[in-house]
Design a protein around this motif. Structure first.
Motif, mmCIF file in Angstrom:
data_model
loop_
_atom_site.group_PDB
_atom_site.id
_atom_site.type_symbol
_atom_site.label_atom_id
_atom_site.label_comp_id
_atom_site.label_asym_id
_atom_site.label_seq_id
_atom_site.Cartn_x
_atom_site.Cartn_y
_atom_site.Cartn_z
ATOM 1 N N ASP A 99 -1.168 5.293 -2.915
ATOM 2 C CA ASP A 99 -0.370 4.719 -3.869
ATOM 3 C C ASP A 99 0.974 4.664 -3.559
ATOM 4 O O ASP A 99 1.848 3.882 -4.057
ATOM 5 N N GLY A 100 1.393 4.695 -2.140
ATOM 6 C CA GLY A 100 2.759 4.766 -1.656
ATOM 7 C C GLY A 100 3.617 6.042 -2.082
ATOM 8 O O GLY A 100 4.848 5.938 -1.393
ATOM 9 N N LYS A 101 3.140 6.796 -2.938
ATOM 10 C CA LYS A 101 3.808 8.093 -3.038
ATOM 11 C C LYS A 101 4.005 8.917 -2.114
ATOM 12 O O LYS A 101 2.944 9.031 -1.249
ATOM 13 N N ASN A 102 5.166 9.812 -1.774
ATOM 14 C CA ASN A 102 5.076 10.741 -0.996
ATOM 15 C C ASN A 102 5.734 12.043 -1.532
ATOM 16 O O ASN A 102 6.467 12.162 -2.626
ATOM 17 N N LEU A 103 5.056 13.216 -1.181
ATOM 18 C CA LEU A 103 5.364 14.589 -1.735
ATOM 19 C C LEU A 103 5.775 15.402 -0.513
ATOM 20 O O LEU A 103 5.126 15.868 0.589
#
Length: 563
Positions: A99-103
């Motif tokens: 979804d394009g999120k980075n952790l």
């Protein structure tokens, strides 16, 4: 240094672990096997820009984890309050989701990609093929020179002086206008100030007027209500009011109130009610006397509200905003009226600041010219070691264009010139350097600049393009020497460079159950010999090719033992 890299679901890599050692580490493999994917994974965990396309097909997320050891005290640690553990180890991870999120985590603590990138720039320097183009970009040459000379303190001192000069320039420009524009602006300001001052604005006035207007519009109803209530409590010619009746009740109970405590209590309640009724009647009487409305008052209130409404359209949404506008207009009027005096003062300050800025620029320029001589000597020495003995390198200086001859970087324009062959004039690198020469010049520059860096790991991604033969051997020797100062990881197609490795990893691609997988294998000495033979002679590993690979390994070992 980077000691361990763990990769999951990055492009063709399902899962891979790469244990890196100190010194010179080499990655080899067929074209398209996935060597650059490993570099992309390292870039990702260092906070560089990535795309969800990097995630392996069919997976929801990709993960890269990197373990660093023996780190120096980096500025990032103090700035962010995150430090290596008691063993000096620091674990960094980045999870890239579909979804394009980075952790992102550093030492187990969540952080942003921006923080991760800032840390990454202090941990590893990745040098790819495109960096050769930076060497051709003369806009980068000044930065290379300043970095080599460690001129950050002198540059900062100059930039502080230049910023003060630029601030004065902007202040002068804001005050300068032609006489016609000045006259127009004065007329506008004077009109607006007079209009607002005539209005005699007062904070809270509008709310008071709105409340008064509501009362005035209901004046008849208010008077009737108050008079009716007053008559009901105090009475009139036709009836007794509540107060009179309560007084009568109190008198009626007075003779018997001592007969019982209950009668005494009731008598007290009636007395309290009479006092309350009389108090209410007196307040209604006072209110009735205040409801003496002038027929013209409502018109006056509405006229004032209309005036405020018109002013609000021009000067602000409230009385307070209009008063603020008035204050600003008075200040601007004063500035314009005093502009000539202010300009004289600012121009005097600017002249003084220009002299200070030029002095700082000359100090910086002198340091740069001294640094240029040292850089010339070091680069030429490095290039001689890289089999370019006849090369001449020079840093050319010119004055910044423009009226002042200054900008935020100083007074110097700098470009690197070279002559690769005897008898040839010095020219811009772009006009004389071949691809192989560019690779060696960039390697020489990296080697020289690394002497002043805290960065412990350098990565070279196929920077040996265009290099072969004897030059390739010299590049291999140079990288081996460089790896004595810091950890080096090199992606290469050249057997001469791979032979010099302290640790050698082969990247293989294979198909299994209709999917393509990339694996990383740590090679022992026999595996290295076979991989060098493949790099030299392709898939057909003849005895002669294997003997040549063995010879390369022995020569590399002899060189490293004699360093």
């Amino acid at each position: 240094m980077l000691s361990l890299l763990h990769i999951e679901n990055i492009a063709l890599i399902d899962q891979a672990d790469l244990s890196l050692g100190p010194g010179f580490n080499v990655l080899t493999g067929e074209t398209g096997a996935g060597k650059s994917i490993i570099i992309d994974a390292i870039s990702a965990v260092l906070g560089e820009r990535t795309s969800r396309d990097l995630i392996r097909t069919g997976e929801k997320a990709a993960l890269v984890t990197a373990l660093f050891q023996s780190l120096p005290e980096l500025p990032w640690f103090q700035e962010n309050g995150i430090f290596p553990d008691a063993n000096g180890e620091l674990l960094i991870s980045r999870k890239i989701q579909a979804d394009g999120k980075n952790l992102c985590r550093v030492g187990g603590i969540p952080c942003t990609v921006v923080q991760l990138k800032a840390l990454g720039s202090q941990l590893i320097d990745i040098h790819g093929q495109h960096d050769g183009q930076q060497l051709l970009d003369e806009a980068c040459h000044l930065q290379y020179l300043d970095n080599f000379g460690g001129l950050h303190a002198a540059l900062t001192s100059y930039q502080e002086a230049y910023e003060k000069l630029d601030t004065l320039r902007r202040e002068i420009a804001s005050l300068q206008m032609d006489e016609a524009e000045k006259a127009r602006r004065l007329d506008i300001l004077q009109f607006q100030i007079e209009e607002l001052e005539r209005a005699e604005l007062r904070p809270g006035e509008e709310e008071e007027l709105e409340a008064r207007k509501t009362i005035l519009r209901s004046a008849d109803q208010l008077v009737a209500a108050v008079e009716g209530a007053y008559g009901a409590i105090f009475g009139d010619e036709d009836r007794d009011g509540a107060a009179s009746l309560l007084a009568e009740a109190e008198s009626s109970l007075a003779p018997v109130m001592d007969f019982s405590s209950e009668l005494a209590q009731v008598s007290g309640i009636v007395a309290d009610l009479r006092y309350t009724a009389e108090d209410a009647a007196e307040r209604l009487r006072d209110l009735r006397s205040s409801l003496d409305f002038s027929p013209s008052e409502l018109d006056a209130v509405e006229s004032r509200l209309d005036q405020l409404h018109r002013l609000k359209k021009k000067y602000g949404a409230s009385v307070q905003e209009m008063l603020s506008y008035l204050s600003r207009s008075r200040q601007e009027l004063e500035q314009i009226e005093m502009a000539d005096d202010t300009l004289l003062q600012l121009k005097k300050k600017r002249k003084e600041q220009l002299a200070k800025t030029r002095a700082q620029a000359e100090i910086l320029s002198a340091q740069r010219r001294e640094t240029a001589e040292r850089l010339k000597a070091r680069i030429e020495e490095e290039l001689r070691q890289l089999d370019m003995p006849k090369v001449r390198f020079q840093v050319e200086f010119s004055q910044k264009p423009g009226k002042l001859g200054l900008d935020e970087t100083g007074m110097d324009e700098v470009r690197f010139l070279m002559s690769a062959n005897v008898g040839e004039n010095l020219k811009p690198i772009a006009k004389v350097a071949s691809g192989g020469e560019l690779s060696r010049i960039m390697l020489a520059l990296k080697n020289v600049l690394a002497e002043n860096d805290q960065i412990m790991t350098l990565i070279f991604d196929e920077v040996d393009t265009g290099v072969s033969g004897r030059a390739a051997g010299k590049v291999a020797e140079k990288m081996s020497r460089l790896s004595q100062r810091c950890q080096v990881l090199c992606v290469t197609h050249l057997a001469q460079i791979a032979a010099m490795a302290d640790s050698h990893y082969a990247v293989r691609k294979e198909e299994k159950e209709g999917r393509t997988f990339t694996n990383v294998e740590t090679l022992d000495r026999q595996g290295r010999k076979e991989e060098l033979a493949r790099l030299t002679g392709g898939t057909h590993l003849s005895t002669a090719i294997l003997e040549g690979a063995e010879e390369l390994l022995r020569e590399a070992e002899a060189f490293k033992n004699g360093r």
